[in-house]
Design an enzyme around this catalytic site. Structure first.
Site, PDB file in Angstrom:
ATOM      1  CG  ASN A  14      -2.194  -0.829   0.906  1.00  0.00           C
ATOM      2  OD1 ASN A  14      -3.102  -0.415   0.199  1.00  0.00           O
ATOM      3  ND2 ASN A  14      -2.218  -2.048   1.441  1.00  0.00           N
ATOM      4  CE  LYS A  65       0.284   1.336  21.561  1.00  0.00           C
ATOM      5  NZ  LYS A  65      -0.635   0.277  21.186  1.00  0.00           N
ATOM      6  CG  LEU A  92      -5.112  -1.453  19.215  1.00  0.00           C
ATOM      7  CD1 LEU A  92      -5.721  -1.834  20.562  1.00  0.00           C
ATOM      8  CD2 LEU A  92      -6.174  -0.837  18.308  1.00  0.00           C
ATOM      9  CB  ILE A  93      -3.041   4.638  17.140  1.00  0.00           C
ATOM     10  CG1 ILE A  93      -2.542   4.156  15.770  1.00  0.00           C
ATOM     11  CG2 ILE A  93      -2.617   6.072  17.414  1.00  0.00           C
ATOM     12  CD1 ILE A  93      -1.067   4.238  15.544  1.00  0.00           C
ATOM     13  CG  ASN A 107      -6.050   1.307   9.556  1.00  0.00           C
ATOM     14  OD1 ASN A 107      -4.959   0.971   9.086  1.00  0.00           O
ATOM     15  ND2 ASN A 107      -6.897   0.421  10.074  1.00  0.00           N
ATOM     16  CG  HIS A 109      -9.698  -3.576   8.524  1.00  0.00           C
ATOM     17  ND1 HIS A 109      -8.766  -4.150   9.349  1.00  0.00           N
ATOM     18  CD2 HIS A 109     -10.747  -4.426   8.484  1.00  0.00           C
ATOM     19  CE1 HIS A 109      -9.227  -5.306   9.800  1.00  0.00           C
ATOM     20  NE2 HIS A 109     -10.429  -5.490   9.294  1.00  0.00           N
TER      21      HIS A 109
HETATM   22  C1  GAR Z   1      -3.335  -4.693   4.014  1.00  0.00           C
HETATM   23  O1  GAR Z   1      -4.202  -5.657   3.471  1.00  0.00           O
HETATM   24  C2  GAR Z   1      -4.048  -3.874   5.062  1.00  0.00           C
HETATM   25  O2  GAR Z   1      -5.392  -3.631   4.755  1.00  0.00           O
HETATM   26  C3  GAR Z   1      -3.914  -4.761   6.268  1.00  0.00           C
HETATM   27  O3  GAR Z   1      -2.596  -5.230   6.196  1.00  0.00           O
HETATM   28  C4  GAR Z   1      -2.229  -5.378   4.825  1.00  0.00           C
HETATM   29  C5  GAR Z   1      -0.880  -4.736   4.595  1.00  0.00           C
HETATM   30  O4  GAR Z   1      -0.404  -4.984   3.299  1.00  0.00           O
HETATM   31  N1  GAR Z   1      -4.187  -4.052   7.490  1.00  0.00           N
HETATM   32  C6  GAR Z   1      -4.840  -4.562   8.534  1.00  0.00           C
HETATM   33  O5  GAR Z   1      -5.237  -5.699   8.580  1.00  0.00           O
HETATM   34  C7  GAR Z   1      -5.063  -3.590   9.679  1.00  0.00           C
HETATM   35  N2  GAR Z   1      -5.959  -4.144  10.659  1.00  0.00           N
HETATM   36  P1  GAR Z   1       0.829  -4.159   2.724  1.00  0.00           P
HETATM   37  O6  GAR Z   1       1.922  -4.177   3.778  1.00  0.00           O
HETATM   38  O7  GAR Z   1       1.243  -4.892   1.487  1.00  0.00           O
HETATM   39  O8  GAR Z   1       0.372  -2.749   2.425  1.00  0.00           O
END
Ligand code: GAR
Length: 186
Positions: A14, A65, A92-93, A107, A109
């Site tokens: 991402n 933290k 978690l933030i 974020n 998800h």
């Molecule tokens: C993504 O699918 C994102 O939506 C997910 O981690 C992956 C990271 O992929 N995030 C979560 O699950 C947050 N709860 P990437 O490192 O290739 O961007």
């Protein structure tokens, strides 16, 4: 351009999609800093390939933290970061970062929230047997994937094929995050 930091714990696809959109001129944003809690994560290599500075701090090296997030905030201030973009940041933030960047943390998800929050949302969706899942971009609050929703897109589950479903979700993430950030940060 709006100055952002991207937070990631893993592959960073991402992050890469955002940076490529910037370079195509589709996003008036500059990634000043990539922040990771996993110094060995592939996102570090990706950031280096774009010559973007990386802050890699292991939370376990800090007593609390709050100390960990305070160290991050110091770096964010140094780079004049205005927005925080979480992209696979699996932590978690806390109130410390939320107070420093009020309404300025987003974020992505891999589900249609409020369904399947937390870890392995894609696995949870397949386990449940839903036929349609998707992607959500949302503001971050103190909860786990609970903040106000900014954008969503549906993705069909490929029956019994986790890998294909995951590929389809990632593809949608890369499009949706760029579009949502463009709307939000313009
Ligand atoms: C993504 O699918 C994102 O939506 C997910 O981690 C992956 C990271 O992929 N995030 C979560 O699950 C947050 N709860 P990437 O490192 O290739 O961007």
């Amino acid at each position: 351009p709006t100055k952002i930091a991207v937070f990631a714990s893993g592959s960073g696809s991402n992050f890469q999609a955002i940076q490529e959109a910037i370079e195509r001129g589709e996003l008036n944003v500059k990634v000043e800093l990539v922040v990771t809690d996993k110094p060995g994560a592939f996102v570090v290599t990706r950031a280096e390939n774009f010559s973007i500075p990386v802050l890699a701090l292991s939370p376990k090296e800090f007593a609390t933290k709050a100390d960990y997030e305070t160290a991050i905030i110091e770096a964010l201030r140094k780079y004049d970061v205005e927005w925080i973009v979480l992209a696979g940041y699996m932590r978690l933030i806390s109130e410390v970062l939320l107070t420093a960047f009020p309404q300025r943390i987003v974020n992505i998800h891999p589900s249609l929230l409020p369904a399947f929050p937390g870890k392995d949302a894609i696995g949870q969706a397949m386990e449940h047997g839903v036929k349609i899942t998707g992607v959500t971009v949302h503001f971050v609050d103190e909860g786990m994937d609970t903040g106000p929703i900014i954008a969503q897109a549906a993705v069909s589950v490929v029956d019994g094929d986790r890998e294909a479903t995951e590929t389809a979700i990632h593809k949608e993430e890369h499009v949706l995050y760029t579009k949502a950030l463009q709307q939000l940060l313009k």
